[in-house]
Design a protein around this motif. Structure first.
Motif, short mmCIF file in Angstrom:
data_model
loop_
_atom_site.label_atom_id
_atom_site.label_comp_id
_atom_site.label_asym_id
_atom_site.label_seq_id
_atom_site.Cartn_x
_atom_site.Cartn_y
_atom_site.Cartn_z
N THR A 89 0.83 -1.20 0.00
CA THR A 89 0.00 0.00 0.00
C THR A 89 0.86 1.25 0.00
O THR A 89 0.56 2.23 -0.69
CB THR A 89 -0.96 0.00 1.20
OG1 THR A 89 -1.69 -1.23 1.20
CG2 THR A 89 -1.93 1.15 1.14
N GLU A 90 1.97 1.25 0.73
CA GLU A 90 2.87 2.40 0.71
C GLU A 90 3.45 2.59 -0.69
O GLU A 90 3.55 3.71 -1.18
CB GLU A 90 4.01 2.27 1.72
CG GLU A 90 4.94 3.47 1.64
CD GLU A 90 5.96 3.52 2.75
OE1 GLU A 90 6.36 4.64 3.09
OE2 GLU A 90 6.35 2.46 3.27
N ALA A 174 3.90 3.63 5.67
CA ALA A 174 3.78 2.20 5.95
C ALA A 174 3.34 1.96 7.40
O ALA A 174 2.48 1.12 7.66
CB ALA A 174 5.09 1.48 5.66
N SER A 175 3.91 2.71 8.34
CA SER A 175 3.52 2.53 9.75
C SER A 175 2.07 2.91 9.98
O SER A 175 1.34 2.23 10.69
CB SER A 175 4.42 3.36 10.67
OG SER A 175 5.73 2.87 10.62
N SER A 176 1.64 4.01 9.36
CA SER A 176 0.25 4.44 9.50
C SER A 176 -0.68 3.40 8.90
O SER A 176 -1.72 3.06 9.48
CB SER A 176 0.04 5.79 8.79
OG SER A 176 0.86 6.76 9.36
N ILE A 177 -0.33 2.92 7.73
CA ILE A 177 -1.15 1.91 7.06
C ILE A 177 -1.19 0.64 7.88
O ILE A 177 -2.24 0.01 8.04
CB ILE A 177 -0.62 1.65 5.64
CG1 ILE A 177 -0.82 2.89 4.77
CG2 ILE A 177 -1.28 0.42 5.01
CD1 ILE A 177 -0.07 2.86 3.47
N GLY A 183 -5.63 -3.14 12.70
CA GLY A 183 -6.94 -2.96 13.33
C GLY A 183 -8.05 -3.62 12.54
O GLY A 183 -9.06 -4.03 13.10
N ALA A 184 -7.86 -3.77 11.22
CA ALA A 184 -8.88 -4.35 10.38
C ALA A 184 -8.73 -5.87 10.24
O ALA A 184 -9.66 -6.57 9.86
CB ALA A 184 -8.83 -3.74 8.97
#
Length: 186
Positions: A89-90, A174-177, A183-184
């Motif tokens: 994703t990043e 990347a860390s935020s994602i 969490g998902a």
């Protein structure tokens, strides 16, 4: 030059001008000059600047949607770890970052907030981003990827907007994602 080539040159010029000067920098004379076509060609192909902006956003959205849907197919049926999904994703976020050539569509997305005729075009582009989010979340094994995907997309777009507005690329995407993905994940 063929009519299709002229139209494409005009739309390329519109996107370049919007990217470098904003929508307010768009003028028929400037477009004709940048596209290397006559002023009459501009008004022949596009009766108004609104028509040009709509066509430019529509073209961008169609190309972006096709590109994103190709990426969706790459992630469909993969079994990704959260770390792999965050890295993928990043990478995608870096690819669609709002650098100068990507500012034009971003400005036109804002214009879609003022122009009802652009809403559907912008919605189709964001639906493609959401589809990619669903594909990544599904590959991760998230229980309800459809309910999380738009938040993932919004976070990435927000981080890109921050990067664009500040000129600082210090956000660890990347860390935020990874936080959202973990969490998902089940």
């Amino acid at each position: 030059m063929a009519a299709v080539d002229i139209r494409t040159s005009i739309l390329d010029a519109v996107l370049h001008i919007v990217a470098t000067e904003g929508i307010s920098g768009v003028s028929n004379r400037r477009i004709a000059s940048d596209a290397g076509v006559s002023l009459g060609s501009v008004t022949y192909h596009f009766p108004s600047q609104s028509d040009m902006l709509r066509a430019a956003l529509s073209r961008f959205a169609a190309e972006e949607t096709a590109r994103i849907l190709e990426l969706v197919e790459q992630y469909r049926d993969q079994d990704l770890s959260a770390e792999d999904a965050a890295a993928a994703t990043e990478s995608i976020a870096q690819d669609i970052a709002f650098v100068v050539e990507r500012i034009a569509p971003f400005e036109m997305f804002v214009a879609a907030g003022r122009d009802h005729e652009l809403h559907q075009i912008a919605a189709e582009c964001f639906a493609a981003y959401d589809s990619l989010g669903v594909a990544v979340l599904t590959a991760l094994g998230a229980p309800d990827p459809e309910s999380v995907a738009s938040y993932l997309v919004a976070m990435i777009v927000g981080l890109q907007l921050r990067r664009l507005a500040t000129g600082i690329d210090n956000a660890d995407v990347a860390s935020s994602i990874l936080l959202v993905l973990k969490g998902a994940a089940p």
